[in-house]
Each structure stands twice: as structure tokens, then as C-alpha cells.
Design a protein around this motif. Structure first.
Motif, PDB file in Angstrom:
ATOM      1  N   GLU A 138       9.549 -22.306  -4.521  1.00 20.13           N
ATOM      2  CA  GLU A 138       9.394 -22.203  -5.983  1.00 20.13           C
ATOM      3  C   GLU A 138       8.073 -22.879  -6.543  1.00 20.13           C
ATOM      4  O   GLU A 138       7.258 -22.829  -7.341  1.00 20.13           O
ATOM      5  CB  GLU A 138      10.103 -22.091  -7.083  1.00 20.13           C
ATOM      6  CG  GLU A 138      11.032 -23.355  -6.890  1.00 20.13           C
ATOM      7  CD  GLU A 138      12.675 -23.481  -6.978  1.00 20.13           C
ATOM      8  OE1 GLU A 138      12.950 -24.097  -7.897  1.00 20.13           O
ATOM      9  OE2 GLU A 138      13.222 -22.946  -6.413  1.00 20.13           O
ATOM     10  N   ASN A 139       7.992 -24.984  -6.099  1.00 19.21           N
ATOM     11  CA  ASN A 139       7.251 -25.687  -6.530  1.00 19.21           C
ATOM     12  C   ASN A 139       5.898 -25.004  -6.340  1.00 19.21           C
ATOM     13  O   ASN A 139       4.705 -25.893  -7.107  1.00 19.21           O
ATOM     14  CB  ASN A 139       7.179 -26.924  -5.746  1.00 19.21           C
ATOM     15  CG  ASN A 139       9.136 -27.469  -6.523  1.00 19.21           C
ATOM     16  OD1 ASN A 139       8.992 -28.099  -7.759  1.00 19.21           O
ATOM     17  ND2 ASN A 139       9.219 -28.372  -5.322  1.00 19.21           N
ATOM     18  N   ARG A 146       2.684 -23.115  -8.825  1.00 18.75           N
ATOM     19  CA  ARG A 146       0.855 -23.372  -8.887  1.00 18.75           C
ATOM     20  C   ARG A 146       0.331 -22.857  -8.439  1.00 18.75           C
ATOM     21  O   ARG A 146      -1.160 -22.453  -9.248  1.00 18.75           O
ATOM     22  CB  ARG A 146       1.202 -24.448  -7.977  1.00 18.75           C
ATOM     23  CG  ARG A 146       1.704 -26.085  -8.315  1.00 18.75           C
ATOM     24  CD  ARG A 146       1.940 -27.550  -7.119  1.00 18.75           C
ATOM     25  NE  ARG A 146       1.416 -28.685  -8.501  1.00 18.75           N
ATOM     26  CZ  ARG A 146       2.669 -28.827  -9.128  1.00 18.75           C
ATOM     27  NH1 ARG A 146       4.328 -28.083  -8.875  1.00 18.75           N
ATOM     28  NH2 ARG A 146       2.892 -30.248  -9.643  1.00 18.75           N
ATOM     29  N   VAL A 181       1.655 -30.983  -4.871  1.00 17.06           N
ATOM     30  CA  VAL A 181       3.677 -31.306  -5.095  1.00 17.06           C
ATOM     31  C   VAL A 181       3.350 -32.543  -5.333  1.00 17.06           C
ATOM     32  O   VAL A 181       2.565 -33.397  -4.664  1.00 17.06           O
ATOM     33  CB  VAL A 181       3.894 -30.489  -4.479  1.00 17.06           C
ATOM     34  CG1 VAL A 181       4.191 -28.987  -4.180  1.00 17.06           C
ATOM     35  CG2 VAL A 181       4.065 -30.417  -2.998  1.00 17.06           C
ATOM     36  N   LYS A 183       6.389 -33.277 -13.936  1.00 22.58           N
ATOM     37  CA  LYS A 183       5.373 -32.631 -12.782  1.00 22.58           C
ATOM     38  C   LYS A 183       5.802 -31.472 -12.764  1.00 22.58           C
ATOM     39  O   LYS A 183       5.587 -30.654 -11.248  1.00 22.58           O
ATOM     40  CB  LYS A 183       5.281 -33.834 -11.469  1.00 22.58           C
ATOM     41  CG  LYS A 183       5.377 -35.479 -11.914  1.00 22.58           C
ATOM     42  CD  LYS A 183       4.264 -36.336 -10.467  1.00 22.58           C
ATOM     43  CE  LYS A 183       3.906 -37.742 -11.175  1.00 22.58           C
ATOM     44  NZ  LYS A 183       3.497 -37.933  -9.951  1.00 22.58           N
ATOM     45  N   ASN A 184       6.664 -30.776 -12.748  1.00 26.13           N
ATOM     46  CA  ASN A 184       7.002 -29.998 -12.904  1.00 26.13           C
ATOM     47  C   ASN A 184       6.576 -28.343 -13.982  1.00 26.13           C
ATOM     48  O   ASN A 184       6.397 -29.010 -15.336  1.00 26.13           O
ATOM     49  CB  ASN A 184       8.493 -29.487 -12.972  1.00 26.13           C
ATOM     50  CG  ASN A 184       9.840 -30.502 -11.726  1.00 26.13           C
ATOM     51  OD1 ASN A 184       8.690 -29.731 -10.553  1.00 26.13           O
ATOM     52  ND2 ASN A 184      10.511 -30.319 -12.030  1.00 26.13           N
ATOM     53  N   ALA A 238       8.785 -33.780  -4.660  1.00 22.43           N
ATOM     54  CA  ALA A 238       9.505 -32.692  -4.638  1.00 22.43           C
ATOM     55  C   ALA A 238       9.225 -32.309  -3.412  1.00 22.43           C
ATOM     56  O   ALA A 238       9.677 -30.765  -2.270  1.00 22.43           O
ATOM     57  CB  ALA A 238       8.340 -31.433  -4.972  1.00 22.43           C
ATOM     58  N   CYS A 292       8.865 -28.177   1.660  1.00 23.48           N
ATOM     59  CA  CYS A 292       8.647 -28.463   0.230  1.00 23.48           C
ATOM     60  C   CYS A 292       9.810 -26.517  -0.704  1.00 23.48           C
ATOM     61  O   CYS A 292       9.139 -25.719   0.324  1.00 23.48           O
ATOM     62  CB  CYS A 292       7.813 -28.060  -0.401  1.00 23.48           C
ATOM     63  SG  CYS A 292       7.560 -28.127  -2.154  1.00 23.48           S
ATOM     64  N   ARG A 293      10.070 -26.903  -1.719  1.00 23.63           N
ATOM     65  CA  ARG A 293      10.568 -25.532  -1.752  1.00 23.63           C
ATOM     66  C   ARG A 293       9.636 -24.907  -2.680  1.00 23.63           C
ATOM     67  O   ARG A 293       8.812 -24.810  -3.145  1.00 23.63           O
ATOM     68  CB  ARG A 293      11.727 -25.451  -3.398  1.00 23.63           C
ATOM     69  CG  ARG A 293      12.641 -26.145  -3.031  1.00 23.63           C
ATOM     70  CD  ARG A 293      13.444 -26.251  -3.965  1.00 23.63           C
ATOM     71  NE  ARG A 293      14.636 -25.374  -3.990  1.00 23.63           N
ATOM     72  CZ  ARG A 293      15.826 -25.397  -4.407  1.00 23.63           C
ATOM     73  NH1 ARG A 293      16.424 -26.875  -4.818  1.00 23.63           N
ATOM     74  NH2 ARG A 293      16.773 -24.333  -4.610  1.00 23.63           N
TER      75      ARG A 293
END
Length: 354
Positions: A149-150, A154, A82, A52-53, A86, A146-147
Motif C-alpha cells: 500500500e505504501n 505513491r 518510501v 510521510k503517509n 516503512a 515494504c507494504r
């Protein structure tokens, strides 16, 4: 940064970026009926997304450009999700009289109690859930963090295809929204029933248990359709692409069902059974009323019947589009076979109507 729960009234494409493909769905609504305006699925390069990343931005961006062409849609605003793993969520009680701005300010001050990352690295959003049961002067507020970067990776992948993320949601909430469309199809199932949704992806199987239409339990296991593809590849000397195609379209040797498919189905039934045992061990439930199969591997022939037979629980393959009309450019049989894999994309596309 779009909020995790942003509300926008115009059409949004629901785009689900999974570990093996990107799935796009566009819905419209007339009265209380939905219509599928456009949909497409496009495979991703191997390992472009790992658990999922997003690992390869370019590869995902190119797949998004292709899926857009395939779907023949002109919409450029998107709802994406996300993974639940995460996101940190927490329900907090707050004074009912606070304005949204005051709530946001107070949450930002208090958030570091709940979030194990530096606040500057985190995207925070909240949604008022309703009046608190314990105190009518207070409201329950769902905090989601959520971070960044996640979210940013996207947004960057979408931008490569000329798309803009208007909403960043959480996969679990997208699933809840799709589930709302399914209750009418399930015999004897009401809002109050306990339903297990087993989402069988390529590498991951996720059990989500819903009660009163809300997810009360989630568990992920590393097991998925890729195991079947790899076994076909190994046994019949095929490439990954050939094996993936043969799995969907058939044409494999006579011993395929007994030697390859049946052992895979048995292993899957065991995984589902084991996941449910973990759920029963965790609390006040010792049964579920219904099992719904979702994800790309859900449509493996005979899987629903085998699970129902072994576990003694009514089981059905999820189809969120059963009561929808289709635009002339949508291929009905392709949509029907992809339907169980489109639960999250569907829940995201439904954000157009919030």
C-alpha cells in the motif's frame, strides 16, 4: 510493481514527496559532471501528507501536476522513495553461484522469517551487496520489504499527474547517494569519516550517521520548521501562508530575531545535541567528524554557525549541486536556497545513471 532498487538507464525525475511539499529534480550527465536540467518545488495542502503517509491522494496528485508545469520538463518516468520507517531491510548470506531468478525464488520462500506481514501484502526486492566477509563462496544480499500500500499510493498519486514510477527507492539510500556528491566539498572529510546528516523537515528531524559512505544509524524526532512558522503566526497574527512566506523572505518586526528566531535556533541545537547523544550511547562512537544540515529548515540564518560553536564539530549546510552546471531554465539563486531540501530528490534523480 517497480522494484525498490530497479535499474533503468534512461532519465528519471527524482520526486520527493515530503510532508509539506513535492520536490522535483531532473539531472543529466556529460563525462563525470552532472547538470541540473530542471527543478521545482510545490507546496502541498496542509495534512495531505501526514508523517510521510499520503492522506489525500487528490491533493498530492494536483501538486504533482503543478510541479511538473513549473519545472517545464517532458520526462514522465520517475524515481520516488518510501520512508525508511516503512521499509524492513535485512542482510542475508546466500550462495554466490545462484542466478538472480533462483535468488528471488529462495528469498520469497525464506522472507516470511524476516517480515511481520502476510507476504501477499508486501513488495519485496533485493540487491547483491558483494562477497561475504566470512565466506568467499557466499554473497551478502540486502533484502528490502515494504507494504504494497505504501508503494501503490505513491504510484496512484503520480498517475494522477500522468507520471509513471520506474523506481521506488528508500529515502535513506537516496540520501546516501547524494552524500556521495558532498564528500569532495567537506574539508578533511574522506570516505572513512563519520558524518552526521541532520535533515530538518517541517515536522520531523531525522539524524542519519554515515561511515564509509553508508548509513549506520538513523533516528527520527518530532520537531521541525513548522514550530517556527506557528510561533511567527501566533506572535504576529498571521495566517500559516503569510508566516511561511515571511520566514523565507523576511520583513518581520525588529524583535523577530531575538524573540522568535533565536529561541527556535537554541531549541534546534538541543535537538541535534540530544540526537547525537542517543547515537553515542548506542555503540562504539563518541564523536562525529562533521555535521551536515539538510532539509528545508537547514538554511535558517546562522544555524550552522551556532551548532558548530555549541557542539564543537565542523558544520555545513548541504548543497549537492555545488559542483554541477545548470541549464538556462534553472534559477541559480532559487536552487541554492532550496538545495539543502533537495538531498533526497537529488539521490533519486541520480538513479538515472545506475
Amino acid at each position: 510493481m517497480p522494484g525498490l532498487f530497479n535499474k533503468k538507464s534512461r532519465t528519471l525525475l527524482g520526486i520527493d514527496i515530503s510532508s509539506t511539499s513535492v520536490k522535483l529534480l531532473e539531472l543529466s550527465r556529460a563525462g563525470n559532471r552532472y547538470r541540473v536540467e530542471a527543478y521545482a518545488v510545490e507546496p502541498l495542502p496542509i495534512n495531505a501528507v501526514v508523517e510521510k503517509n499520503i492522506a489525500e491522494l487528490e491533493g498530492v496528485g494536483q501538486a504533482l501536476s503543478r510541479v511538473l508545469l513549473k519545472a517545464k520538463t517532458s520526462v514522465k518516468s520517475v524515481a520516488v522513495a518510501v520512508a525508511g520507517s516503512a521499509v524492513i531491510t535485512k542482510t542475508i548470506e546466500m550462495d554466490a553461484g545462484l542466478s538472480a531468478d533462483d535468488m528471488e525464488n529462495q528469498l520469497k520462500i525464506e522472507a516470511d522469517q524476516y517480515i511481520p506481514y502476510p507476504l501477499e501484502e508486501v513488495a519485496i526486492d533485493f540487491e547483491v551487496q558483494g562477497v561475504s566477509r566470512r565466506n568467499p563462496e557466499r554473497v551478502d544480499v540486502l533484502l528490502a520489504a515494504c507494504r504494497k500500500e505504501n508503494v501503490e499510493v505513491r504510484e496512484a498519486a503520480l498517475a494522477l499527474a500522468g507520471l509513471t514510477a520506474r523506481v521506488v527507492d528508500v529515502e535513506a539510500y537516496a540520501l546516501e547517494r547524494s552524500f556521495g556528491l558532498l564528500t569532495a566539498q567537506l574539508a578533511g572529510v574522506t570516505e572513512r569519516s563519520t558524518v552526521a546528516v541532520v535533515d530538518i523537515g517541517a515536522t520531523m528531524t531525522t539524524l542519519s550517521v554515515l561511515s564509509n559512505g553508508r548509513i549506520i544509524y538513523t533516528r527520527e524526532q518530532l520537531f521541525g520548521g513548522r514550530q517556527l512558522t506557528e510561533e511567527i503566526q501566533r506572535r504576529y497574527g498571521m495566517t500559516v501562508e503569510q508566516a511561511g512566506l515571511a520566514k523565507k523572505q523576511g520583513g518581520l518586526p525588529d524583535d523577530y530575531v531575538s524573540e522568535v528566531l533565536q529561541p527556535f535556533r537554541e531549541a534546534l541545537v538541543q535537538q541535534v545535541s540530544r540526537s547525537l547523544q542517543f547515537f553515542f550511547a548506542s555503540g562504539q562512537y563518541n564523536a562525529v567528524d562533521y555535521i551536515l544540515l539538510a532539509g528545508g529548515t537547514a538554511s535558517v540564518a546562522g544555524l550552522d554557525r551556532l551548532i558548530e560553536q555549541r557542539l564543537g564539530t565542523p558544520t555545513q549546510v548541504a548543497n549537492p549541486f555545488a559542483d554541477m552546471t545548470l541549464s538556462s531554465k534553472v534559477n541559480a539563486s532559487a536552487l541554492a536556497s532550496d538545495a539543502p531540501a533537495l538531498m533526497i530528490a537529488c539521490g533519486l534523480a541520480l538513479r538515472s545513471f545506475d
